[in-house]
Write a protein that holds these residues in place. Structure first.
Motif, PDB file in Angstrom:
ATOM      1  N   LEU A  58       0.825  -1.207   0.000  1.00 51.30           N
ATOM      2  CA  LEU A  58       0.000   0.000   0.000  1.00 51.30           C
ATOM      3  C   LEU A  58       0.857   1.254   0.000  1.00 51.30           C
ATOM      4  O   LEU A  58       0.471   2.280  -0.575  1.00 51.30           O
ATOM      5  CB  LEU A  58      -0.922   0.010   1.221  1.00 51.30           C
ATOM      6  CG  LEU A  58      -1.938  -1.122   1.346  1.00 51.30           C
ATOM      7  CD1 LEU A  58      -2.779  -0.950   2.596  1.00 51.30           C
ATOM      8  CD2 LEU A  58      -2.824  -1.191   0.117  1.00 51.30           C
ATOM      9  N   GLY A  59       2.005   1.188   0.646  1.00 53.77           N
ATOM     10  CA  GLY A  59       2.912   2.324   0.698  1.00 53.77           C
ATOM     11  C   GLY A  59       3.846   2.430  -0.487  1.00 53.77           C
ATOM     12  O   GLY A  59       4.735   3.280  -0.494  1.00 53.77           O
ATOM     13  N   ALA A  60       3.644   1.585  -1.504  1.00 50.31           N
ATOM     14  CA  ALA A  60       4.474   1.597  -2.717  1.00 50.31           C
ATOM     15  C   ALA A  60       5.947   1.390  -2.387  1.00 50.31           C
ATOM     16  O   ALA A  60       6.838   1.946  -3.045  1.00 50.31           O
ATOM     17  CB  ALA A  60       4.267   2.888  -3.508  1.00 50.31           C
ATOM     18  N   ILE A  61       6.200   0.576  -1.371  1.00 49.63           N
ATOM     19  CA  ILE A  61       7.575   0.247  -0.982  1.00 49.63           C
ATOM     20  C   ILE A  61       8.033  -1.029  -1.669  1.00 49.63           C
ATOM     21  O   ILE A  61       9.184  -1.154  -2.079  1.00 49.63           O
ATOM     22  CB  ILE A  61       7.678   0.126   0.543  1.00 49.63           C
ATOM     23  CG1 ILE A  61       7.376   1.483   1.188  1.00 49.63           C
ATOM     24  CG2 ILE A  61       9.054  -0.378   0.980  1.00 49.63           C
ATOM     25  CD1 ILE A  61       7.172   1.436   2.677  1.00 49.63           C
ATOM     26  N   GLY A  95       0.611   9.245   3.486  1.00 52.43           N
ATOM     27  CA  GLY A  95       1.197   9.639   4.756  1.00 52.43           C
ATOM     28  C   GLY A  95       1.549   8.413   5.572  1.00 52.43           C
ATOM     29  O   GLY A  95       0.853   7.405   5.514  1.00 52.43           O
ATOM     30  N   PHE A  96       2.628   8.496   6.335  1.00 49.64           N
ATOM     31  CA  PHE A  96       3.088   7.369   7.142  1.00 49.64           C
ATOM     32  C   PHE A  96       3.194   7.794   8.610  1.00 49.64           C
ATOM     33  O   PHE A  96       3.768   8.839   8.917  1.00 49.64           O
ATOM     34  CB  PHE A  96       4.452   6.874   6.673  1.00 49.64           C
ATOM     35  CG  PHE A  96       4.467   6.305   5.275  1.00 49.64           C
ATOM     36  CD1 PHE A  96       4.207   4.956   5.062  1.00 49.64           C
ATOM     37  CD2 PHE A  96       4.738   7.113   4.179  1.00 49.64           C
ATOM     38  CE1 PHE A  96       4.225   4.425   3.772  1.00 49.64           C
ATOM     39  CE2 PHE A  96       4.759   6.589   2.897  1.00 49.64           C
ATOM     40  CZ  PHE A  96       4.499   5.243   2.694  1.00 49.64           C
ATOM     41  N   ARG A 163       3.009  15.620  10.454  1.00 47.29           N
ATOM     42  CA  ARG A 163       3.879  15.377   9.295  1.00 47.29           C
ATOM     43  C   ARG A 163       3.189  14.487   8.267  1.00 47.29           C
ATOM     44  O   ARG A 163       3.298  14.711   7.053  1.00 47.29           O
ATOM     45  CB  ARG A 163       5.178  14.721   9.771  1.00 47.29           C
ATOM     46  CG  ARG A 163       6.177  14.423   8.665  1.00 47.29           C
ATOM     47  CD  ARG A 163       7.411  13.744   9.234  1.00 47.29           C
ATOM     48  NE  ARG A 163       7.069  12.528   9.954  1.00 47.29           N
ATOM     49  CZ  ARG A 163       7.891  11.863  10.764  1.00 47.29           C
ATOM     50  NH1 ARG A 163       9.113  12.317  10.962  1.00 47.29           N
ATOM     51  NH2 ARG A 163       7.500  10.765  11.369  1.00 47.29           N
ATOM     52  N   ALA A 164       2.450  13.481   8.726  1.00 46.96           N
ATOM     53  CA  ALA A 164       1.768  12.568   7.807  1.00 46.96           C
ATOM     54  C   ALA A 164       0.654  13.257   7.031  1.00 46.96           C
ATOM     55  O   ALA A 164       0.339  12.864   5.899  1.00 46.96           O
ATOM     56  CB  ALA A 164       1.197  11.381   8.587  1.00 46.96           C
ATOM     57  N   LEU A 165       0.061  14.296   7.615  1.00 43.68           N
ATOM     58  CA  LEU A 165      -1.092  14.954   7.008  1.00 43.68           C
ATOM     59  C   LEU A 165      -0.745  16.214   6.220  1.00 43.68           C
ATOM     60  O   LEU A 165      -1.595  16.738   5.493  1.00 43.68           O
ATOM     61  CB  LEU A 165      -2.103  15.321   8.098  1.00 43.68           C
ATOM     62  CG  LEU A 165      -2.837  14.158   8.768  1.00 43.68           C
ATOM     63  CD1 LEU A 165      -3.552  14.646  10.018  1.00 43.68           C
ATOM     64  CD2 LEU A 165      -3.841  13.543   7.796  1.00 43.68           C
ATOM     65  N   LEU A 173      -1.147   5.650   6.309  1.00 47.56           N
ATOM     66  CA  LEU A 173      -0.892   4.306   6.832  1.00 47.56           C
ATOM     67  C   LEU A 173      -0.232   4.451   8.192  1.00 47.56           C
ATOM     68  O   LEU A 173       0.855   5.013   8.301  1.00 47.56           O
ATOM     69  CB  LEU A 173       0.017   3.526   5.874  1.00 47.56           C
ATOM     70  CG  LEU A 173      -0.440   3.476   4.413  1.00 47.56           C
ATOM     71  CD1 LEU A 173       0.614   2.773   3.553  1.00 47.56           C
ATOM     72  CD2 LEU A 173      -1.787   2.784   4.283  1.00 47.56           C
ATOM     73  N   ALA A 174      -0.902   3.952   9.222  1.00 49.81           N
ATOM     74  CA  ALA A 174      -0.396   4.062  10.589  1.00 49.81           C
ATOM     75  C   ALA A 174      -0.025   2.671  11.092  1.00 49.81           C
ATOM     76  O   ALA A 174      -0.887   1.803  11.227  1.00 49.81           O
ATOM     77  CB  ALA A 174      -1.449   4.695  11.491  1.00 49.81           C
ATOM     78  N   ASP A 175       1.255   2.466  11.350  1.00 48.23           N
ATOM     79  CA  ASP A 175       1.760   1.151  11.742  1.00 48.23           C
ATOM     80  C   ASP A 175       2.015   1.136  13.252  1.00 48.23           C
ATOM     81  O   ASP A 175       2.996   1.707  13.724  1.00 48.23           O
ATOM     82  CB  ASP A 175       3.052   0.849  10.976  1.00 48.23           C
ATOM     83  CG  ASP A 175       3.538  -0.571  11.201  1.00 48.23           C
ATOM     84  OD1 ASP A 175       2.804  -1.371  11.806  1.00 48.23           O
ATOM     85  OD2 ASP A 175       4.669  -0.888  10.771  1.00 48.23           O
ATOM     86  N   GLU A 176       1.114   0.506  13.996  1.00 50.47           N
ATOM     87  CA  GLU A 176       1.227   0.399  15.462  1.00 50.47           C
ATOM     88  C   GLU A 176       1.484   1.769  16.107  1.00 50.47           C
ATOM     89  O   GLU A 176       2.416   1.938  16.900  1.00 50.47           O
ATOM     90  CB  GLU A 176       2.355  -0.579  15.838  1.00 50.47           C
ATOM     91  CG  GLU A 176       2.160  -1.999  15.329  1.00 50.47           C
ATOM     92  CD  GLU A 176       1.130  -2.783  16.147  1.00 50.47           C
ATOM     93  OE1 GLU A 176       0.558  -2.215  17.092  1.00 50.47           O
ATOM     94  OE2 GLU A 176       0.908  -3.951  15.824  1.00 50.47           O
TER      95      GLU A 176
END
Length: 239
Positions: A58-61, A95-96, A163-165, A173-176
């Protein structure tokens, strides 16, 4: 359903295979998700279920093996990447938020948030103004000139949300994001994410094991053995 969402994110039949032949491993087998603009959904599942692989796709990584992803109003993946510059895609459209804030230690709070729009070509003044507006909305504008080392853990996480917004991405995408926080601060972060999702019309996907926040989601995607299963959540505390 229309071919393309106006906002938000949609994933159809997403697959990811590592390796080939007898040693091939299917990390994602058939992932289908849709998250609307202004919505926060939970993504949960046991270790090894495919959560990390899905987040990276989803994050295009990393590149999926098959399927379709629609982000905002454009198809970004359909059997192959449809966007030539993935770095720009990640900077401007995704955003991450991570478990650790990962703030740049030698930049103050404002510049940590303003850096992404500056990199996108916006003026320094405009970037800092956008940063300050977000910091004000997140109740940390009084820390705008502070260095990351001077912030509490909760303040650092609020800055990472800003920063993400800041580039107004269609998806975050919020990881934990609440893992290192106590119950009160964890629930505060989720309240902020819900408020910001609606204010900025951003689709937010929260990957979590945190039992404290799972009851807050109105919709949840379980991922098991590389496949997603949607269910209604309790939506506690956010009516």
């Amino acid at each position: 359903m229309a071919d393309v969402l106006g906002k938000g994110i949609r994933i159809e039949g997403l697959r990811k295979r590592y390796g080939a032949g007898d040693t091939a491993v299917d990390a994602l087998k058939d992932v289908n998700m849709e998250v609307s603009a202004g919505e926060v959904v939970g993504l949960i599942g046991p270790s090894g279920s495919g959560k990390s692989t899905l987040l990276k796709c989803l994050g295009a990584i990393i590149e999926p093996t098959a399927g379709r992803m629609i982000l905002g109003d454009e198809v970004i993946y359909d059997g192959g990447w449809k966007i030539p510059d993935l770095r720009t895609l990640r900077r401007d459209k995704i955003g991450f938020i991570f478990q650790a804030p990962y703030l740049i230690p030698f930049l103050d709070v404002t510049d940590n948030v303003a850096l992404l729009p500056m990199l996108a070509g916006r003026s320094n003044a405009d970037s800092r103004q956008s940063a300050r507006e977000l910091l004000e909305g997140l109740d940390v504008v009084h820390r705008a000139r502070a260095m990351p080392s001077q912030l509490s853990g909760g303040e650092q996480q609020r800055v990472s949300i800003a920063r993400a917004l800041v580039n107004r991405p269609p998806v975050v995408l919020a990881d934990e994001p609440t893992a290192p926080l106590d119950s009160e601060r964890a629930l505060a972060v989720i309240r902020i994410l819900n408020r910001m999702a609606q204010q900025y019309q951003t689709a937010i996907i929260v990957v979590t094991h945190d039992e404290k926040i799972i009851p807050t989601f109105k919709r949840i995607y379980h991922i098991r053995d590389g496949k997603t299963h949607e269910e209604a959540g309790e939506g506690v505390g956010f009516e």
